[in-house]
Design an enzyme around this catalytic site. Structure first.
Site, short mmCIF file in Angstrom:
data_model
loop_
_atom_site.label_atom_id
_atom_site.label_comp_id
_atom_site.label_asym_id
_atom_site.label_seq_id
_atom_site.Cartn_x
_atom_site.Cartn_y
_atom_site.Cartn_z
N THR A 72 40.32 49.92 43.04
CA THR A 72 39.24 50.93 42.89
C THR A 72 38.02 50.42 43.51
O THR A 72 37.32 51.38 44.42
CB THR A 72 38.85 51.09 41.35
OG1 THR A 72 40.07 51.76 40.58
CG2 THR A 72 37.81 52.25 40.75
N ASN A 150 51.07 57.45 44.00
CA ASN A 150 51.44 56.80 42.90
C ASN A 150 52.43 57.44 41.81
O ASN A 150 53.04 56.99 41.02
CB ASN A 150 50.27 56.15 42.22
CG ASN A 150 49.11 57.17 41.77
OD1 ASN A 150 48.59 57.86 42.86
ND2 ASN A 150 48.76 57.50 40.79
N GLN A 178 49.60 51.42 46.55
CA GLN A 178 51.38 51.65 46.13
C GLN A 178 51.96 51.12 47.27
O GLN A 178 53.38 50.66 47.14
CB GLN A 178 51.49 52.90 45.66
CG GLN A 178 50.90 53.26 44.25
CD GLN A 178 51.38 52.56 43.10
OE1 GLN A 178 52.39 51.90 43.11
NE2 GLN A 178 50.71 52.65 42.15
N GLY A 199 45.93 43.24 43.16
CA GLY A 199 46.52 42.46 42.80
C GLY A 199 47.59 42.85 41.62
O GLY A 199 48.78 42.36 41.73
N THR A 236 29.83 35.36 42.15
CA THR A 236 30.77 34.29 42.10
C THR A 236 32.15 35.02 42.15
O THR A 236 32.48 35.62 41.51
CB THR A 236 30.39 33.60 41.04
OG1 THR A 236 29.01 32.92 40.86
CG2 THR A 236 31.30 32.03 40.62
N CYS A 324 49.25 66.88 27.75
CA CYS A 324 48.67 67.56 26.52
C CYS A 324 48.14 66.97 25.48
O CYS A 324 47.10 67.53 25.08
CB CYS A 324 50.21 68.12 26.04
SG CYS A 324 50.66 69.69 26.47
C1 LIG Z 1 46.36 51.52 40.72
C2 LIG Z 1 45.72 52.44 41.82
C3 LIG Z 1 44.54 51.99 42.31
C4 LIG Z 1 43.47 51.28 41.30
O1 LIG Z 1 43.62 49.98 41.51
P1 LIG Z 1 42.88 49.07 40.46
O2 LIG Z 1 43.17 47.47 40.94
O3 LIG Z 1 43.62 49.32 39.12
O4 LIG Z 1 41.48 49.62 40.56
C5 LIG Z 1 44.07 53.01 43.16
N1 LIG Z 1 44.83 53.55 44.12
C6 LIG Z 1 46.24 53.86 43.70
C7 LIG Z 1 47.28 54.26 44.40
C8 LIG Z 1 46.64 53.02 42.56
O5 LIG Z 1 47.96 53.24 42.37
#
Ligand SMILES: *Cc1c(COP(=O)(O)O)cnc(C)c1O
Length: 393
Positions: A72, A150, A178, A199, A236, A324
């Site tokens: 993110t 995803n 992904q 990661g 850090t 839902c």
């Molecule tokens: C999981 C995901 C993210 C976000 O990664 P995080 O390390 O959880 O912040 C962004 N883009 C895609 C396509 C993801 O599957």
């Protein structure tokens, strides 16, 4: 109870080798990599090795890798670098099926005066190349298109799209979270300016990721403070996380082809088995050009979340494209963009496998699912109108 974990697009098991690699950096070598003393320097060296590992996995230079707190933040950093470095360009191009890490950032920028073109997809989840080419303008600051989706696993033609952007002098970012570890990456052959990874999607730790920033592409620090990451990301370092990510990258690239073949064999077995055993079931998204681990499948006239609850009783973890119970009548934005009918979108389930998935686990799902769907369909008084099921909640 045994857990059958088929939700690997949400997060993955941390590889035991990764945990083992990280352990000493919690317990013994807790120094600050920025310190003058050797105790900290030792951690600094290990971070440099992790950076080399990520760079070698991407086919790029070590200094083109900036560690972040995850996918993110990496997405945000790339997008804000492109906008911050070209204040006169107020147009952005993305797709309707991006991860919220990109979509929400785009929405935010719309509020700041940007115009955003959201490219649509067809019923198979594919983009239209001509629509894309037509969307590029002299004032386009950035194109942001995910490498693989995803929810459906559908892979976009990022290389061709990035080439077209480069020819027009437009910066290009791809959310490849992904795709990393499932599709070979070589930054020498992929003309993107920014690419991101996370990661915890590749059997590494949570809370760490990276953004590849091509040497000549602009970068604007997104978090201000100290001089860490060459002045590109203050704070850090997440030393254990970064060291774990380096190990995860190394592991995930080892035998990638063979692991992919095995994952797709099991995924296809699950897909064929379910389509054969359950009437009115249908795969969402293009099946050929797709990640080897992902199956998004709809069962009409049932609710995805009800399926998940019943699967959960057998220890099976998957996820659903309908929302839902979370108070929204809307199915996933990805399935909506594909025009999947309501009756199918609500009954969608995503199974995402990993290299740890076993044949036994797939067999268990194949054994339980037909009964689960039958029971839910028998119970549903609204079987002709799943919209009503939601509305009565
Ligand atoms: C999981 C995901 C993210 C976000 O990664 P995080 O390390 O959880 O912040 C962004 N883009 C895609 C396509 C993801 O599957």
């Amino acid at each position: 109870m045994r857990v059958v974990y088929l939700d690997n697009n949400a997060t993955t098991k941390t590889a035991p080798e990764v945990v083992e690699k990280m352990q000493p950096y919690f317990e013994e070598y807790y120094g600050n990599p920025s310190s003058m003393h050797n105790f900290g320097g030792l951690v600094q060296k290990e971070i440099a090795l992790a950076r080399e590992s990520v760079a070698s996995g991407l086919g790029c230079l070590a200094r083109e890798v900036v560690f972040t707190s995850g996918g993110t933040e990496a997405d945000n950093a790339a997008i804000f670098s492109a906008t911050g470095s070209q204040p006169d360009k107020k147009h952005l191009v993305t797709t309707r099926v991006e991860h919220p890490a990109v979509l929400s950032t785009m929405k935010y920028l719309e509020g700041k005066g940007y115009e955003v073109t959201y490219l649509g997809v067809d019923e198979k989840g594919r983009l239209d190349m001509q629509e894309y080419l037509d969307s590029l303008r002299p004032d386009t600051a950035l194109v942001s298109v995910m490498y693989a989706n995803n929810e459906t696993g559908v892979i976009f033609p990022v290389r061709d799209m990035a080439l077209a952007a480069r020819e027009k002098g437009v910066l290009f970012h791809t959310d490849s979270v992904q795709a990393i570890g499932k599709i070979p990456m070589d930054m020498k052959d992929l003309p993107v300016d920014y690419l991101v990874l996370s990661g915890h999607k590749i059997h590494g730790p949570k809370g760490v990721g990276a953004v590849f920033v091509r040497k000549k592409s602009p970068f604007r620090p997104y978090i201000m403070g100290g001089h860490q990451e060459n002045g590109r990301r203050a704070g850090t370092e997440n030393t254990t996380g970064i060291i774990g990510l380096g190990k995860a990258m190394e592991l995930v690239l080892k035998n990638m082809d063979q692991k992919n073949d095995e994952m797709s064999r099991l995924r296809n077995k699950l897909e064929q088995g379910l389509l054969g055993a359950v009437t009115n079931s249908k795969v969402n998204g293009e099946t050929l050009n797709r990640l080897p681990n992902t199956l998004n499948i709809s069962f009409s006239y049932v609710e995805g979340e009800a399926i998940l609850l019943m699967l959960d009783q057998f220890g099976v973890c998957a996820s659903s494209g309908s929302a839902c119970t979370s108070g929204s009548l809307e199915p996933s934005h990805v399935l909506r963009a594909m025009g999947v009918p309501f009756t199918h979108a609500h009954g969608s389930v995503r199974f995402s496998l990993s290299r740890y998935t076993t044949e036994d686990e797939i067999d268990l799902v194949l054994e339980k699912m037909p009964g689960i769907i039958q029971r839910l369909r028998d119970m549903s008084p609204f079987s002709a109108d799943s919209e009503a099921i939601c509305a009565t909640k």
